[in-house]
Design a protein around this motif. Structure first.
Motif, PDB file in Angstrom:
ATOM      1  N   VAL A   1       0.843  -1.204   0.000  1.00 34.75           N
ATOM      2  CA  VAL A   1       0.000   0.000   0.000  1.00 34.75           C
ATOM      3  C   VAL A   1       0.873   1.247   0.000  1.00 34.75           C
ATOM      4  N   ILE A   2       1.870   1.285   0.865  1.00 32.86           N
ATOM      5  CA  ILE A   2       2.747   2.460   0.953  1.00 32.86           C
ATOM      6  C   ILE A   2       3.538   2.642  -0.337  1.00 32.86           C
ATOM      7  N   GLY A   3       4.111   1.567  -0.842  1.00 30.06           N
ATOM      8  CA  GLY A   3       4.903   1.653  -2.074  1.00 30.06           C
ATOM      9  C   GLY A   3       4.092   2.116  -3.257  1.00 30.06           C
ATOM     10  N   HIS A   4       2.903   1.568  -3.400  1.00 29.47           N
ATOM     11  CA  HIS A   4       2.083   1.959  -4.536  1.00 29.47           C
ATOM     12  C   HIS A   4       1.588   3.395  -4.400  1.00 29.47           C
ATOM     13  N   ALA A   5       1.264   3.816  -3.182  1.00 31.02           N
ATOM     14  CA  ALA A   5       0.840   5.202  -2.970  1.00 31.02           C
ATOM     15  C   ALA A   5       1.987   6.168  -3.256  1.00 31.02           C
ATOM     16  N   VAL A   6       3.201   5.805  -2.863  1.00 31.79           N
ATOM     17  CA  VAL A   6       4.360   6.666  -3.121  1.00 31.79           C
ATOM     18  C   VAL A   6       4.612   6.792  -4.620  1.00 31.79           C
ATOM     19  N   VAL A   7       4.560   5.678  -5.332  1.00 30.02           N
ATOM     20  CA  VAL A   7       4.773   5.720  -6.783  1.00 30.02           C
ATOM     21  C   VAL A   7       3.696   6.571  -7.453  1.00 30.02           C
ATOM     22  N   THR A   8       2.463   6.444  -7.013  1.00 30.79           N
ATOM     23  CA  THR A   8       1.375   7.226  -7.597  1.00 30.79           C
ATOM     24  C   THR A   8       1.579   8.721  -7.353  1.00 30.79           C
ATOM     25  N   VAL A   9       1.961   9.083  -6.138  1.00 26.56           N
ATOM     26  CA  VAL A   9       2.200  10.491  -5.818  1.00 26.56           C
ATOM     27  C   VAL A   9       3.402  11.024  -6.600  1.00 26.56           C
ATOM     28  N   LEU A  10       4.445  10.213  -6.747  1.00 25.40           N
ATOM     29  CA  LEU A  10       5.613  10.645  -7.511  1.00 25.40           C
ATOM     30  C   LEU A  10       5.270  10.875  -8.978  1.00 25.40           C
ATOM     31  N   MET A  11       4.399  10.058  -9.528  1.00 24.12           N
ATOM     32  CA  MET A  11       3.979  10.261 -10.919  1.00 24.12           C
ATOM     33  C   MET A  11       3.143  11.533 -11.053  1.00 24.12           C
ATOM     34  N   LEU A  12       2.370  11.856 -10.029  1.00 19.66           N
ATOM     35  CA  LEU A  12       1.602  13.102 -10.044  1.00 19.66           C
ATOM     36  C   LEU A  12       2.537  14.302  -9.947  1.00 19.66           C
ATOM     37  N   ILE A  13       3.529  14.239  -9.072  1.00 16.55           N
ATOM     38  CA  ILE A  13       4.467  15.346  -8.893  1.00 16.55           C
ATOM     39  C   ILE A  13       5.304  15.569 -10.149  1.00 16.55           C
ATOM     40  N   SER A  14       5.712  14.469 -10.801  1.00 18.54           N
ATOM     41  CA  SER A  14       6.558  14.590 -11.988  1.00 18.54           C
ATOM     42  C   SER A  14       5.752  14.813 -13.266  1.00 18.54           C
ATOM     43  N   LEU A  15       4.435  14.952 -13.128  1.00 21.82           N
ATOM     44  CA  LEU A  15       3.525  15.266 -14.239  1.00 21.82           C
ATOM     45  C   LEU A  15       3.500  14.199 -15.334  1.00 21.82           C
ATOM     46  N   HIS A  16       3.631  12.952 -14.955  1.00 19.07           N
ATOM     47  CA  HIS A  16       3.424  11.835 -15.881  1.00 19.07           C
ATOM     48  C   HIS A  16       1.961  11.416 -15.742  1.00 19.07           C
ATOM     49  N   TRP A  17       1.104  12.108 -16.463  1.00 18.78           N
ATOM     50  CA  TRP A  17      -0.333  11.964 -16.266  1.00 18.78           C
ATOM     51  C   TRP A  17      -0.852  10.590 -16.632  1.00 18.78           C
ATOM     52  N   PHE A  18      -0.399  10.028 -17.728  1.00 12.49           N
ATOM     53  CA  PHE A  18      -0.897   8.718 -18.150  1.00 12.49           C
ATOM     54  C   PHE A  18      -0.544   7.650 -17.125  1.00 12.49           C
ATOM     55  N   ILE A  19       0.686   7.641 -16.660  1.00 16.05           N
ATOM     56  CA  ILE A  19       1.109   6.640 -15.681  1.00 16.05           C
ATOM     57  C   ILE A  19       0.416   6.890 -14.345  1.00 16.05           C
ATOM     58  N   PHE A  20       0.227   8.163 -13.990  1.00 12.71           N
ATOM     59  CA  PHE A  20      -0.518   8.480 -12.766  1.00 12.71           C
ATOM     60  C   PHE A  20      -1.942   7.942 -12.843  1.00 12.71           C
ATOM     61  N   LEU A  21      -2.617   8.182 -13.956  1.00  9.34           N
ATOM     62  CA  LEU A  21      -3.996   7.710 -14.103  1.00  9.34           C
ATOM     63  C   LEU A  21      -4.075   6.191 -14.179  1.00  9.34           C
ATOM     64  N   LEU A  22      -3.014   5.557 -14.661  1.00  9.85           N
ATOM     65  CA  LEU A  22      -2.971   4.095 -14.684  1.00  9.85           C
ATOM     66  C   LEU A  22      -2.776   3.527 -13.282  1.00  9.85           C
ATOM     67  N   ASN A  23      -1.986   4.199 -12.455  1.00 10.96           N
ATOM     68  CA  ASN A  23      -1.704   3.729 -11.101  1.00 10.96           C
ATOM     69  C   ASN A  23      -2.790   4.079 -10.098  1.00 10.96           C
ATOM     70  N   LEU A  24      -3.545   5.125 -10.352  1.00 15.22           N
ATOM     71  CA  LEU A  24      -4.523   5.607  -9.388  1.00 15.22           C
ATOM     72  C   LEU A  24      -5.583   4.570  -8.999  1.00 15.22           C
ATOM     73  N   PRO A  25      -6.206   3.847  -9.938  1.00 15.01           N
ATOM     74  CA  PRO A  25      -7.213   2.859  -9.516  1.00 15.01           C
ATOM     75  C   PRO A  25      -6.628   1.735  -8.662  1.00 15.01           C
ATOM     76  N   ILE A  26      -5.436   1.278  -8.996  1.00 15.94           N
ATOM     77  CA  ILE A  26      -4.824   0.198  -8.222  1.00 15.94           C
ATOM     78  C   ILE A  26      -4.453   0.686  -6.826  1.00 15.94           C
ATOM     79  N   ALA A  27      -3.906   1.885  -6.727  1.00 14.48           N
ATOM     80  CA  ALA A  27      -3.564   2.448  -5.417  1.00 14.48           C
ATOM     81  C   ALA A  27      -4.824   2.656  -4.582  1.00 14.48           C
ATOM     82  N   THR A  28      -5.879   3.155  -5.210  1.00 11.64           N
ATOM     83  CA  THR A  28      -7.135   3.353  -4.508  1.00 11.64           C
ATOM     84  C   THR A  28      -7.708   2.033  -4.027  1.00 11.64           C
ATOM     85  N   TRP A  29      -7.647   1.006  -4.864  1.00 14.30           N
ATOM     86  CA  TRP A  29      -8.142  -0.318  -4.480  1.00 14.30           C
ATOM     87  C   TRP A  29      -7.342  -0.878  -3.302  1.00 14.30           C
TER      88      TRP A  29
END
Length: 116
Positions: free
Chosen positions: A29-57
């Motif tokens: 949970v922590i690792g996936h949330a960190v990766v998702t936040v890092l993708m948001l900060i680095s403005l990789h929108w496609f990868i962020f949107l791909l990771n968001l449902p899995i992190a939320t789940w």
């Protein structure tokens, strides 16, 4: 996947299997949330949107554990109501997702190295 298949074949007992699997839930949970936040900060929108449902789940699954259970994987309930099959299916989906992400991250890294 291996631990769940060992439980399915009765090579290990349910309590040992669930304790082994539950110790990896929080780091996942922590690792996936960190990766998702890092993708948001680095403005990789496609990868962020791909990771968001899995992190939320993952976060939802961790928060919604009933109070009497041992964790996400509970030895008294893992054989009831087909939970073992659903955990196995979820593990296979996550494996496919992580393989897809690995190759996307590898491609992004190579592309960034070439462009610099």
């Amino acid at each position: 996947i291996i631990t769940l298949s060992d439980l399915e074949c009765d090579y290990i007992n349910a309590r040992w299997c669930c304790s082994k699997l539950n110790k990896w839930v929080v780091p996942e949970v922590i690792g996936h949330a960190v990766v998702t936040v890092l993708m948001l900060i680095s403005l990789h929108w496609f990868i962020f949107l791909l990771n968001l449902p899995i992190a939320t789940w993952n976060i939802y699954r961790y928060i919604m554990v009933p109070s009497g259970n041992m964790g996400v994987f509970d030895p008294t309930e893992i054989h009831n109501r087909g939970q073992l099959k659903s955990h196995m299916k979820e593990a296979m989906i996550k494996l496919g997702f992580h393989l897809l992400c690995f190759f996307m991250y590898l491609y992004s890294m190579i592309l960034a190295l070439i462009n610099d």
